[in-house]
Design a protein around this motif. Structure first.
Motif, short mmCIF file in Angstrom:
data_model
loop_
_atom_site.label_atom_id
_atom_site.label_comp_id
_atom_site.label_asym_id
_atom_site.label_seq_id
_atom_site.Cartn_x
_atom_site.Cartn_y
_atom_site.Cartn_z
N TYR B 73 40.84 4.41 49.06
CA TYR B 73 40.31 5.71 48.68
C TYR B 73 41.15 6.84 49.27
CZ TYR B 73 37.80 10.01 49.11
OH TYR B 73 37.49 11.34 49.09
N VAL B 188 46.00 12.18 53.44
CA VAL B 188 45.19 11.54 54.48
C VAL B 188 45.18 10.04 54.21
CG1 VAL B 188 42.89 11.39 55.53
CG2 VAL B 188 43.69 13.58 54.63
N THR B 189 45.59 9.22 55.19
CA THR B 189 45.58 7.78 54.95
C THR B 189 44.62 7.08 55.92
OG1 THR B 189 47.52 7.62 56.37
CG2 THR B 189 47.91 7.51 54.02
N ILE B 190 43.87 6.14 55.37
CA ILE B 190 42.92 5.37 56.19
C ILE B 190 43.70 4.28 56.90
CG2 ILE B 190 40.86 3.91 56.14
CD1 ILE B 190 40.18 5.33 53.43
N GLN B 191 43.55 4.20 58.23
CA GLN B 191 44.28 3.20 58.99
C GLN B 191 43.40 2.02 59.40
OE1 GLN B 191 46.50 5.44 62.05
NE2 GLN B 191 48.09 5.22 60.48
N GLU B 192 42.14 2.33 59.64
CA GLU B 192 41.26 1.28 60.16
C GLU B 192 39.82 1.70 59.90
OE1 GLU B 192 40.12 -0.46 64.55
OE2 GLU B 192 41.83 0.87 64.39
N ILE B 193 38.95 0.71 59.73
CA ILE B 193 37.52 1.02 59.60
C ILE B 193 36.78 0.36 60.75
CG2 ILE B 193 35.45 0.63 58.19
CD1 ILE B 193 37.25 0.99 55.71
N ILE B 194 36.00 1.16 61.47
CA ILE B 194 35.25 0.63 62.61
C ILE B 194 33.78 0.61 62.21
CG2 ILE B 194 34.63 0.97 65.04
CD1 ILE B 194 37.20 2.72 65.28
N LYS B 195 33.21 -0.59 62.11
CA LYS B 195 31.81 -0.70 61.72
C LYS B 195 30.95 -0.60 62.97
CE LYS B 195 29.39 -3.21 58.05
NZ LYS B 195 28.24 -2.45 58.05
N GLU B 196 29.93 0.23 62.92
CA GLU B 196 29.08 0.38 64.11
C GLU B 196 27.70 -0.24 63.94
OE1 GLU B 196 30.43 4.27 66.48
OE2 GLU B 196 29.51 4.74 64.57
#
Lengths: 254, 327
Positions: B73, B188-196
């Motif tokens: 995205y 804007v680039t997504i590097q990582e997703i942190i699920k909480e």
């Protein structure tokens, strides 16, 4: 580093609001006005960036004379310049008009980083920062909870909120960042800052000749339907828990 | 508006098309019936033909943008793709869910098109020209909002405001479009997703939310609420006091400076019910309050209340629910 912060005054979130007659407006007499809570995080982040990298902070608000109070508070906190765009002559303005005018003013001032709250707690459209970024054709990162700026590489790494967690994103500078709760803990103004703020003259801009038209309009305000008071399940455990489960099951909620 | 198209931009994740996107599909169908417009969907991505097909079973037309640069995205590529298609097809209304992504690219799209945006709508009225309802002042008031000479009109809808039902009966056409986008469009680039939230669902999609307040007394006690959430297949939430005390991260906060939720069932444990908290959950279908203090304001809006120590009630409640599920 040229840092711009956009702030807005909003009615205190703790007070009850009244609709003015059958108009689509609220009664604004004698209610306490405060800086939008998310804008406080934006302002604090600006102060931290200035402490780290140097530069200057310009705080802009779009509002009536009363809004000078929140600007004075920003001076007390350490803003170098404050600017009020007078909206007393603009009756109908929507987010699009607001953002266009803000983008125009910001462009004239010059910018490396623009900070806004992620939304205002009054209308809550959550759009101003993104629209400013589009008008200026720069990056925008929404609802940030952490910001690491690298002026040398002209980029920033930040944490932005998404459903269920965070995204770590990299973006080019200049950029707009919209502040989410958790980004920082805003400081209090110092006494010397408050004294300085009292003496500072607030610049005002008159935008009325710019001729932007709003595309949306609020036609009505109403109170949300009141919830019916429910029932207290009387008795002791485990009967109360059992009855609750029975009720929820009948209502097909579990 | 009659005869024109009305578009829903469908959001998806690893698990498929999001619930909030299906709700948006329903909203578009409802609007189309009222305004005599043609409903259509737009989806952007790479290698997601199966999602486009799923949408084509619900709507007559699906515009499917496919490009390797759309595999992640990004607001800039979304705006670029959508802008050109909108200029070409001239739809009457563009609609998306007010998720974090929707909130990210939709205002940019609206600025690029110089069109009005009414965000976070909870409903609409189609008599006397269409108008939209949305909460203002943190849920304390409802505003009715209309467009003025905006083509197209852009709307985002708050998740869980429209019921959704897949019919699977339509055999719509899929129009695959390969957009002209480049790496340099991406800012804007997504590097990582942190699920909480771990394995539990996000607050905006959960049917059941179990929420804790100051009465939880400490971070360690949230295990109890997690257990209750798990037997109900729900999510865990918290009041501001909990987040300010550092017991849970802000992702979990429900209320005016947190998330606004509207589950089928909301169980408030040890939450007194400050107006700012109520602003974030009072549209829940059923509210249960468990609190020691009989005067807690939460009881004024709860459908069911138990005045007792939550540390005693919740374990019994968990057992009762387990029992009832066996029957």
């Amino acid at each position: 580093m040229k840092i711009i912060v956009c702030v807005k005054e909003v009615p205190d979130t703790a007070i009850a609001l009244k609709i003015k007659g059958d108009s689509p407006e609220i009664e604004t007499e004698n209610i306490p006005w405060v800086i939008n809570p998310y804008d406080e995080y934006a302002m604090e982040e600006a102060l931290r960036l200035k402490e780290k990298f140097g530069g200057d902070i310009t705080v802009i608000t779009f509002g009536q004379k009363r809004a000078e109070n929140i600007l004075r508070n920003c001076i007390a906190l350490g803003a170098d310049r404050v600017l009020r765009i007078n909206d007393e002559s603009i009756k109908n303005r929507d987010g699009l008009v607001t953002s266009k005018i803000l983008a125009k003013v910001i462009k004239d001032i010059g910018y490396d980083i623009i900070l806004c709250g992620k939304e205002s707690v009054d209308y809550g459209y959550a759009q101003t920062g993104q629209m400013i970024a589009e008008f200026l054709q720069i990056s925008c990162v929404l609802a940030i909870k952490k910001l690491d700026v690298s002026p040398l590489n002209k980029e920033a790494i930040c944490h932005r909120e998404i459903e269920g967690g965070l995204e770590v994103v990299k973006c080019n500078l200049p950029a707009v960042f919209t502040a989410q709760k958790g980004l920082n803990t805003p400081r209090y103004a110092s006494l010397s800052g408050i004294m300085k703020a009292k003496k500072t003259k607030i610049e005002t801009l008159e935008p009325d000749a710019w001729g932007f038209k709003p595309k949306i309009r609020i036609t009505n305000l109403s109170y949300p339907p009141k919830r019916q008071e429910g029932k207290i399940i009387k008795g002791t455990l485990p009967d109360t828990a059992e009855e609750l489960v029975k009720n929820l099951k009948e209502a097909r909620l579990i | 508006m009659s005869g024109k198209e009305i578009w829903v931009i469908a959001e998806y994740g690893e698990e498929g098309i999001k619930k909030s996107a299906w709700e948006a599909v329903s909203a578009v169908r409802l609007l189309s019936e009222n305004l005599k417009t043609e409903p259509a969907a737009v989806i952007l991505g790479n290698g997601i033909g199966r999602f486009a097909e799923e949408l084509s079973k619900e709507l007559n037309r699906v515009y499917f943008f496919e490009h390797p640069l759309l595999s992640k995205y990004n607001a800039n590529t979304y705006v670029r793709c959508l802008y050109y298609l909108i200029k070409e097809k001239n739809p009457a209304i563009i609609l998306a869910a007010a998720t974090f992504r929707g909130k990210d690219y939709i205002p940019r799209l609206s600025a690029r098109l110089d069109c009005g945006l009414i965000s976070d709508c909870i409903g609409f009225e189609a008599d006397n020209g269409v108008s939209f309802k949305r909460y203002v002042y943190g849920g304390r008031l409802i505003a009715t909002v209309k467009f003025e000479e905006s083509e197209p009109c852009i709307i985002t809808i708050r998740p869980r405001s429209f019921a959704y039902k897949k019919t699977g009966t339509v055999n719509g056409e899929i129009l695959r479009i390969v957009p002209n986008i480049e790496q340099q469009d991406i800012m804007v680039t997504i590097q990582e997703i942190i699920k909480e939230t771990g394995k539990r669902s996000d607050l905006s999609e959960a049917d059941v939310i179990v929420s804790g307040g100051r009465g939880m007394k400490g971070a360690e006690n949230f295990k109890l609420l997690e257990e209750l959430a798990d037997v109900l297949g729900g999510a865990v939430g918290a009041s501001r006091a909990v987040v300010d005390a550092g017991w849970l991260p802000h992702t979990f906060q429900i209320g005016q400076t947190g998330r606004v939720v509207s589950p089928m069932l909301y169980i408030a444990c040890g939450i007194s019910g400050a107006p700012q908290h109520l602003a974030g959950m009072s549209t829940s279908k059923c509210i249960v309050a468990i609190n020691k203090d009989p005067n807690a304001p939460i009881f004024k809006i709860a459908d069911y209340g138990i005045v007792d120590d939550l540390f005693k009630v919740v374990p019994v409640l968990i057992e009762e629910i387990k029992k009832s599920k066996k029957n």
